[in-house]
Write an enzyme that holds these catalytic residues in place. Sequence first.
Site, PDB file in Angstrom:
ATOM      1  N   CYS A  18       0.800  -1.143   0.029  1.00 27.29           N
ATOM      2  CA  CYS A  18       0.017   0.118   0.099  1.00 27.29           C
ATOM      3  C   CYS A  18       0.736   1.215   0.049  1.00 27.29           C
ATOM      4  O   CYS A  18       1.554   1.533  -0.904  1.00 27.29           O
ATOM      5  CB  CYS A  18      -0.972  -0.072   1.209  1.00 27.29           C
ATOM      6  N   HIS A  41      -4.618  -4.439   0.187  1.00 25.92           N
ATOM      7  CA  HIS A  41      -4.205  -5.141   1.464  1.00 25.92           C
ATOM      8  C   HIS A  41      -4.780  -6.575   1.510  1.00 25.92           C
ATOM      9  O   HIS A  41      -5.709  -7.148   1.842  1.00 25.92           O
ATOM     10  CB  HIS A  41      -5.291  -4.316   2.558  1.00 25.92           C
ATOM     11  N   GLU A  89      -4.255  -8.820   3.710  1.00 27.77           N
ATOM     12  CA  GLU A  89      -4.448  -9.138   5.003  1.00 27.77           C
ATOM     13  C   GLU A  89      -5.737  -8.804   5.348  1.00 27.77           C
ATOM     14  O   GLU A  89      -6.260  -9.355   6.571  1.00 27.77           O
ATOM     15  CB  GLU A  89      -3.433  -8.662   5.983  1.00 27.77           C
TER      16      GLU A  89
END
Length: 672
Positions: free
Chosen positions: A553, A641, A643
Amino acid sequence: MSRIQRSAATQHPLLDRVLASDGSLPFALLRRHGGAEVEVLVGDVVDAGLLRDIPLDGAPVLAVVPFRQARERGFTVHDDGAPLRCIVVRESERVPLPDAVAALPSEPVAAEPLGFDIPDDEYAGIVRRVIDDEIGQGAGANFVVMRRFEARTDAAPVPTLTSWFRALLTHEVGSYWTFAVHAPAPAGSTETLSLAGATPERHLTVQDGVVRMNPISGTYRHPATGPTRDGVLEFLRDTKENEELFMVVDEEMKMMSVLCPDGGRIVGPYLKQMARLSHTEYLLEGRTTLDPREALRLTMFAPTVTGSPMENACRVIARHETRPRGYYSGVLALFEPYDARGNSDEHTPSGPANYSLDAPILIRTAYLHDGGHVTVPAGATLVRHSVPEHEVAETRAKAAGVLVSLGLVPRGAGPDAVVDLNAQPGVAEALTARNSQLAEFWVRPQDAAHAGPAGPSATLLEPAETSALTGRNVLVVDHEDQFTTMLAHQLRHLGMNARVVRWDAVGDVLADDLVVLGPGPGDPRDHEDPRIAAITRRIHERVSARRPLLAVCLSHQVLAGLAGFPIRALRAPRQGVRLDADVFGTTAAVGYYNTFGAQLSTIAAAAADNPVARLALEPSVDTDGVLTALRGPGVASVQGHLESVLSADGLTVLDALTRHVLGAPTGASPAR
């Protein structure tokens, strides 16, 4: 024998003492989780400096935790000196709910309403500025800004609080806790703390090693004629309301990844129906061995009342709220030893390990200040889709649940009957449909049975497939966004030894097998920002030394900029958005939290001493010409992202990119 004295079960003398007191008796009245009883707690008042100072010496303790305690995490707050006030419980009694309602004063307390401290048009202006100047400039995904309804009363504290408590018991539904707390100032302090409320939201519970959090977000404001099936289905389909909930789930899963070595699990979603509002919610659960006070410190405070990422959300709050929050968005925290929950003393361990914690969030709460000043704070969650006028209405609706019960605004006729929204056709299906957007990794149970040689390990892959990654040491650098805790947890599931270090505490950046430079708020083009400068320096160090590097990011954007790709603000921020992204020829469902993007364009000329430019990184691009990922020898980066709970294919992509930078054999794709 119990450590606290209990009153006789057949009478209610402790409640009678509370109702007859002159204001000098510290007490709390609690109805928890829609229970059939009211708990009456009486004790001694103690002010603590830090959460770790809360005295867990054998007695139950009810702590009222102000927002200023967020300083314990190093966060920015307007410090009003509000005390961390504790009632150390010496006596308790349980009163059947009908008996309590019959005993409590039924007459409303006379009070003069004064209105909101921030007028509607001024609050709408704050909303616009937050959307444009904060979310629109990469400061974060969502932020909560507070205002207060104010009133005055000449009534004494005890009849005021107990009348408010009865009214909330009678008129509000769906509360996690309904409560009244009166804590006179101890020696050395000045102001008495008096509050009553009906909060819908559990922040944190810890019991027998099981941690639960309960993110609630998204608000359906019931019409004056009552809620309807069509209304709630429209709410459940609303993109803004869906994204608002997923954003706070992501933020609280970051906390769960800190508390629970074996990870957390998402359960739900559910619809919480109250008298004037309904909300959507999830339940998060996992296991921990932490002292409950430390667990509470690590989770101050809920993103549903602050924003995300948390650290920068506190800065944004400080910029846009001119008055301190007091106790709004803090918590009530009830610490109970096992024997106080009805267990035998004989085999009970001593010390904090003996305690459970039940901590609801301090929202939907009225405060009675010295001199008869009454405040009822309320806030709205501001996201990229927010309409200022709608957020103004939301603060009014949230405050109204308390104000109507307390008689501070007219009740109105109301509907003749209230529809049970959960029983309406299509509601259960609409709720279940939300989970189609979630990553299976965070939905299925994760526990110690999954542990491998490096801790929680890669049960998603066969041992032979993970052997190339097992035991590799990974440094994950946190740039003020705890998504890094979730990243580290996923890396451990791939078999690696991952640790998280804050950006300003990193030492040797070359020692680990892999460095993952994490996300964070801010403008990647601002090289005056110390975090951006640190990312740049560490990229150069790793690339020059030919050491494996993965950037995520914000760090991906900095890497792309160093490679010569222009960085621009997106036409619309992608904060909390799930997209089907092309990652080097593979379509992957990934969650995005970005305001800026690296663009596929003519690469700018790079300085001769720029080691990144010499890599000739291969770009992967979405349909808007924004880079989704980059890769080269020993280097990779990704905009999304992986995650996030929104990233159904996140673990698959993380596995592939990690293998690429480490030069490891390609393994089988992990389960979604």
